[in-house]
Each structure stands twice: as structure tokens, then as C-alpha cells.
Design a protein around this motif. Structure first.
Motif, PDB file in Angstrom:
ATOM      1  N   TYR A   1       0.979  -1.217  -0.036  1.00  0.00           N
ATOM      2  CA  TYR A   1      -0.431   0.059  -0.199  1.00  0.00           C
ATOM      3  C   TYR A   1       0.874   1.410  -0.145  1.00  0.00           C
ATOM      4  CZ  TYR A   1      -3.134   3.771   2.025  1.00  0.00           C
ATOM      5  OH  TYR A   1      -3.420   5.006   2.528  1.00  0.00           O
ATOM      6  N   GLY A   2       2.293   1.249   0.863  1.00  0.00           N
ATOM      7  CA  GLY A   2       2.694   2.562   0.687  1.00  0.00           C
ATOM      8  C   GLY A   2       3.063   2.851  -0.291  1.00  0.00           C
ATOM      9  N   LEU A   3       3.717   1.343  -1.223  1.00  0.00           N
ATOM     10  CA  LEU A   3       4.775   1.762  -2.490  1.00  0.00           C
ATOM     11  C   LEU A   3       3.317   1.927  -3.273  1.00  0.00           C
ATOM     12  CD1 LEU A   3       6.977   0.727  -4.370  1.00  0.00           C
ATOM     13  CD2 LEU A   3       5.990  -1.432  -4.240  1.00  0.00           C
ATOM     14  N   PHE A   4       2.497   1.702  -3.240  1.00  0.00           N
ATOM     15  CA  PHE A   4       1.433   1.762  -4.090  1.00  0.00           C
ATOM     16  C   PHE A   4       1.288   3.827  -4.718  1.00  0.00           C
ATOM     17  CE2 PHE A   4      -3.024   3.258  -5.728  1.00  0.00           C
ATOM     18  CZ  PHE A   4      -2.951   3.069  -6.300  1.00  0.00           C
ATOM     19  N   ILE A   5       1.159   4.218  -2.823  1.00  0.00           N
ATOM     20  CA  ILE A   5       0.333   5.435  -2.524  1.00  0.00           C
ATOM     21  C   ILE A   5       1.629   6.048  -3.153  1.00  0.00           C
ATOM     22  CG2 ILE A   5       0.149   7.269  -0.988  1.00  0.00           C
ATOM     23  CD1 ILE A   5      -2.180   5.405  -1.451  1.00  0.00           C
ATOM     24  N   GLY A   6       3.500   6.199  -1.756  1.00  0.00           N
ATOM     25  CA  GLY A   6       4.522   6.628  -2.494  1.00  0.00           C
ATOM     26  C   GLY A   6       4.817   6.762  -4.176  1.00  0.00           C
ATOM     27  N   TYR A   7       5.219   5.724  -4.869  1.00  0.00           N
ATOM     28  CA  TYR A   7       5.944   5.788  -6.023  1.00  0.00           C
ATOM     29  C   TYR A   7       4.686   6.115  -7.132  1.00  0.00           C
ATOM     30  CZ  TYR A   7       8.753   3.918  -9.496  1.00  0.00           C
ATOM     31  OH  TYR A   7       9.734   4.070 -10.088  1.00  0.00           O
ATOM     32  N   SER A   8       3.729   6.501  -6.358  1.00  0.00           N
ATOM     33  CA  SER A   8       2.806   6.846  -7.835  1.00  0.00           C
ATOM     34  C   SER A   8       2.241   8.535  -6.848  1.00  0.00           C
ATOM     35  CB  SER A   8       0.857   6.560  -7.216  1.00  0.00           C
ATOM     36  OG  SER A   8       1.131   4.985  -7.320  1.00  0.00           O
ATOM     37  N   ILE A   9       2.609   9.089  -6.871  1.00  0.00           N
ATOM     38  CA  ILE A   9       3.294  10.207  -6.190  1.00  0.00           C
ATOM     39  C   ILE A   9       4.221  11.055  -6.297  1.00  0.00           C
ATOM     40  CG2 ILE A   9       3.214  12.046  -4.449  1.00  0.00           C
ATOM     41  CD1 ILE A   9       0.693  10.706  -3.264  1.00  0.00           C
ATOM     42  N   SER A  10       5.290   9.738  -6.202  1.00  0.00           N
ATOM     43  CA  SER A  10       6.893  10.441  -7.062  1.00  0.00           C
ATOM     44  C   SER A  10       6.758  10.302  -8.214  1.00  0.00           C
ATOM     45  CB  SER A  10       7.887   9.596  -5.976  1.00  0.00           C
ATOM     46  OG  SER A  10       7.840   9.549  -4.656  1.00  0.00           O
ATOM     47  N   TYR A  11       6.225   9.774  -8.887  1.00  0.00           N
ATOM     48  CA  TYR A  11       6.365   9.555 -10.515  1.00  0.00           C
ATOM     49  C   TYR A  11       5.362  10.749 -10.628  1.00  0.00           C
ATOM     50  CZ  TYR A  11       5.889   7.549 -15.073  1.00  0.00           C
ATOM     51  OH  TYR A  11       5.879   7.892 -15.961  1.00  0.00           O
ATOM     52  N   GLU A  12       4.312  11.032 -10.468  1.00  0.00           N
ATOM     53  CA  GLU A  12       3.572  12.119 -11.131  1.00  0.00           C
ATOM     54  C   GLU A  12       4.296  13.397 -10.804  1.00  0.00           C
ATOM     55  OE1 GLU A  12       1.008  13.434 -13.385  1.00  0.00           O
ATOM     56  OE2 GLU A  12       1.007  11.234 -12.863  1.00  0.00           O
ATOM     57  N   HIS A  13       4.991  13.158  -9.802  1.00  0.00           N
ATOM     58  CA  HIS A  13       5.565  14.486  -8.874  1.00  0.00           C
ATOM     59  C   HIS A  13       6.801  14.721  -9.983  1.00  0.00           C
ATOM     60  CE1 HIS A  13       7.831  18.128  -7.388  1.00  0.00           C
ATOM     61  NE2 HIS A  13       8.997  16.987  -6.592  1.00  0.00           N
ATOM     62  N   ASN A  14       7.886  13.623 -10.456  1.00  0.00           N
ATOM     63  CA  ASN A  14       8.690  13.880 -11.013  1.00  0.00           C
ATOM     64  C   ASN A  14       8.222  13.917 -12.832  1.00  0.00           C
ATOM     65  OD1 ASN A  14      11.247  13.884  -9.652  1.00  0.00           O
ATOM     66  ND2 ASN A  14      10.305  11.753  -9.422  1.00  0.00           N
ATOM     67  N   GLU A  15       7.290  13.425 -13.422  1.00  0.00           N
ATOM     68  CA  GLU A  15       6.720  13.878 -14.649  1.00  0.00           C
ATOM     69  C   GLU A  15       6.591  15.559 -14.899  1.00  0.00           C
ATOM     70  OE1 GLU A  15       5.845  12.079 -17.383  1.00  0.00           O
ATOM     71  OE2 GLU A  15       7.633  10.738 -16.573  1.00  0.00           O
ATOM     72  N   ILE A  16       5.221  15.493 -13.552  1.00  0.00           N
ATOM     73  CA  ILE A  16       5.682  17.137 -14.071  1.00  0.00           C
ATOM     74  C   ILE A  16       6.736  17.786 -13.956  1.00  0.00           C
ATOM     75  CG2 ILE A  16       4.565  19.538 -12.668  1.00  0.00           C
ATOM     76  CD1 ILE A  16       2.261  17.661 -12.031  1.00  0.00           C
ATOM     77  N   LYS A  17       7.527  18.089 -13.403  1.00  0.00           N
ATOM     78  CA  LYS A  17       8.916  18.615 -13.180  1.00  0.00           C
ATOM     79  C   LYS A  17       9.192  18.168 -13.945  1.00  0.00           C
ATOM     80  CE  LYS A  17      13.234  18.457 -10.595  1.00  0.00           C
ATOM     81  NZ  LYS A  17      13.862  16.990  -9.669  1.00  0.00           N
ATOM     82  N   TYR A  18       9.579  17.117 -15.103  1.00  0.00           N
ATOM     83  CA  TYR A  18      10.466  16.814 -16.718  1.00  0.00           C
ATOM     84  C   TYR A  18       9.946  18.157 -17.782  1.00  0.00           C
ATOM     85  CZ  TYR A  18      11.105  14.846 -20.985  1.00  0.00           C
ATOM     86  OH  TYR A  18      11.873  14.462 -22.166  1.00  0.00           O
ATOM     87  N   PHE A  19       8.247  17.343 -17.947  1.00  0.00           N
ATOM     88  CA  PHE A  19       7.651  18.713 -18.371  1.00  0.00           C
ATOM     89  C   PHE A  19       8.229  19.693 -18.332  1.00  0.00           C
ATOM     90  CE2 PHE A  19       5.938  14.609 -19.453  1.00  0.00           C
ATOM     91  CZ  PHE A  19       6.003  13.965 -20.894  1.00  0.00           C
ATOM     92  N   LYS A  20       8.148  20.424 -17.482  1.00  0.00           N
ATOM     93  CA  LYS A  20       8.090  21.704 -17.562  1.00  0.00           C
ATOM     94  C   LYS A  20       9.145  22.403 -17.344  1.00  0.00           C
ATOM     95  CE  LYS A  20       4.901  22.698 -13.052  1.00  0.00           C
ATOM     96  NZ  LYS A  20       4.937  23.466 -11.836  1.00  0.00           N
ATOM     97  N   GLU A  21      10.114  21.484 -17.394  1.00  0.00           N
ATOM     98  CA  GLU A  21      11.348  21.670 -17.478  1.00  0.00           C
ATOM     99  C   GLU A  21      11.991  21.971 -19.137  1.00  0.00           C
ATOM    100  OE1 GLU A  21      13.916  18.930 -15.454  1.00  0.00           O
ATOM    101  OE2 GLU A  21      14.294  19.978 -13.544  1.00  0.00           O
ATOM    102  N   LYS A  22      11.347  20.911 -19.512  1.00  0.00           N
ATOM    103  CA  LYS A  22      11.214  20.548 -21.402  1.00  0.00           C
ATOM    104  C   LYS A  22      10.273  21.670 -21.950  1.00  0.00           C
ATOM    105  CE  LYS A  22       9.518  16.955 -24.813  1.00  0.00           C
ATOM    106  NZ  LYS A  22       9.349  16.355 -25.175  1.00  0.00           N
ATOM    107  N   GLU A  23       9.101  22.072 -21.517  1.00  0.00           N
ATOM    108  CA  GLU A  23       8.711  23.499 -21.779  1.00  0.00           C
ATOM    109  C   GLU A  23       9.946  24.541 -21.321  1.00  0.00           C
ATOM    110  OE1 GLU A  23       5.476  24.997 -23.693  1.00  0.00           O
ATOM    111  OE2 GLU A  23       5.532  23.246 -23.419  1.00  0.00           O
ATOM    112  N   LEU A  24      10.424  24.784 -20.611  1.00  0.00           N
ATOM    113  CA  LEU A  24      10.920  25.587 -20.548  1.00  0.00           C
ATOM    114  C   LEU A  24      12.430  26.070 -20.757  1.00  0.00           C
ATOM    115  CD1 LEU A  24      11.644  26.354 -16.673  1.00  0.00           C
ATOM    116  CD2 LEU A  24      10.385  27.259 -17.631  1.00  0.00           C
ATOM    117  N   LYS A  25      12.975  24.746 -21.796  1.00  0.00           N
ATOM    118  CA  LYS A  25      13.775  25.101 -22.972  1.00  0.00           C
ATOM    119  C   LYS A  25      13.468  25.352 -24.102  1.00  0.00           C
ATOM    120  CE  LYS A  25      16.879  21.385 -20.000  1.00  0.00           C
ATOM    121  NZ  LYS A  25      17.315  19.937 -20.344  1.00  0.00           N
ATOM    122  N   ARG A  26      12.445  25.206 -24.112  1.00  0.00           N
ATOM    123  CA  ARG A  26      11.351  25.657 -25.524  1.00  0.00           C
ATOM    124  C   ARG A  26      11.772  27.028 -26.411  1.00  0.00           C
ATOM    125  NH1 ARG A  26       6.371  22.243 -27.694  1.00  0.00           N
ATOM    126  NH2 ARG A  26       7.289  20.528 -27.042  1.00  0.00           N
TER     127      ARG A  26
END
Length: 165
Positions: A140-165
Motif C-alpha cells: 500500500y505504501g509503495l502504491f501511494i508513494g511511487y504513484s505520487i513521486s512518479y507524477e511529481h517527477n513527470e510534472i517536473k520533467y515536462f516543466k523543464e522541457k517546456e522552459l527549454k523551448r
């Protein structure tokens, strides 16, 4: 070549709403797994023990009690997911989620144990119950934790990608 105007954009869910949804779904999913563990005798602790301090009678053992318990686990899990969202979302490793689940297991079995009269003290539970419960909480902790951390890193990645344009 794809024209940027031709791409269809779907409405995006806010990160906080995604964490709340993850918590609710995680609570429902893993409480169902907890019921399966109880049903197949891997655990002697029935998941509807959650209702024990607040209810009188045997209705909590009927289908309505089971449904209410599952929904209640989903609601409580929203709070658990928000705690992870606030404190640990930046840590992108599965071990943090596993540790978070194990800490939740210890909190429920050691600290919150007196709230539930039918739950035996920690060391009086049989080994199968402790292992099954620990595994469910860790997953359960793995499900919650990895889902939230993954989404946080995806958002961070796409924001950085958008800033480089």
C-alpha cells in the motif's frame, strides 16, 4: 511532421487532486486485498475492525458494513496520501514508499492498537497475521508513494522541457 495545432489536449488533473484520487483508490484497493487476506485465513484481523470503536451490533459484519468499511478506508487513505504528498513527494525511489508503508504498519499495530478492542497486542498475533499485514501495508505504501513521486517527477520533467523551448 505533426502540427502543434492539430494535437488534442485533454484536460489535466491538478497534482493535488491526483494525490487525493491516488489515496482514495489505494485505500479501496488495498482494503479489498486485506479482506482477501482475512477470507483466505492469512490474517486473523478482519478489516472491518475499523468500525469497532464506533458501532454497536453485528451489522458491520454484513455486506453494508463491508462496503462502508472499504469506503472509510478510501477516505482515511486520502489523508495518508496527502501526508506523503506534503512530506515525501520529491523522493523518487520505491524504498521511500516501502518504508512509508512499514511505518504505517507499525503505527497501526503498535500505537493505534488500543483503539481496537478485538485486536491482540502486537506480539500476541500469530506470525501469519503479522507477515500478511506487513506485506499489505508495505505494498500500500509503495502504491501511494511511487504513484505520487512518479507524477511529481513527470510534472517536473515536462516543466523543464517546456522552459527549454
Amino acid at each position: 511532421m505533426s502540427n502543434h495545432k492539430d494535437e488534442v489536449e485533454f484536460p489535466k488533473m491538478s497534482f493535488l487532486l491526483m494525490a487525493v484520487t491516488t489515496g482514495f483508490v489505494g485505500g479501496i484497493l488495498w482494503s479489498l486485498i486485506g479482506y482477501l487476506c482475512y477470507y483466505f485465513n492469512y490474517s486473523t484481523i478482519e478489516p472491518n475492525i475499523l468500525l469497532e470503536p464506533f458501532t454497536v451490533g453485528t451489522w458491520r459484519e454484513s455486506w453494508i458494513g463491508i462496503i462502508l468499511t472499504i469506503i472509510l478506508y478510501g477516505i482515511i487513505s486520502i489523508g495518508v496520501a496527502l501526508v506523503y504528498y506534503i512530506l515525501l513527494k520529491k523522493l523518487n525511489t520505491m524504498w521511500v514508499g516501502i518504508g512509508y508503508g512499514f511505518v504505517l504498519f507499525l503505527v497501526v499495530f503498535l500505537i493505534l492498537n488500543p483503539i481496537f478492542p478485538s485486536m491482540k497486542p502486537f506480539l500476541q498475533n500469530d506470525i501469519n497475521t503479522l507477515i500478511a499485514a506487513a506485506c499489505v501495508y508495505i505494498l500500500y505504501g509503495l502504491f501511494i508513494g511511487y504513484s505520487i513521486s512518479y507524477e511529481h517527477n513527470e510534472i517536473k520533467y515536462f516543466k523543464e522541457k517546456e522552459l527549454k523551448r
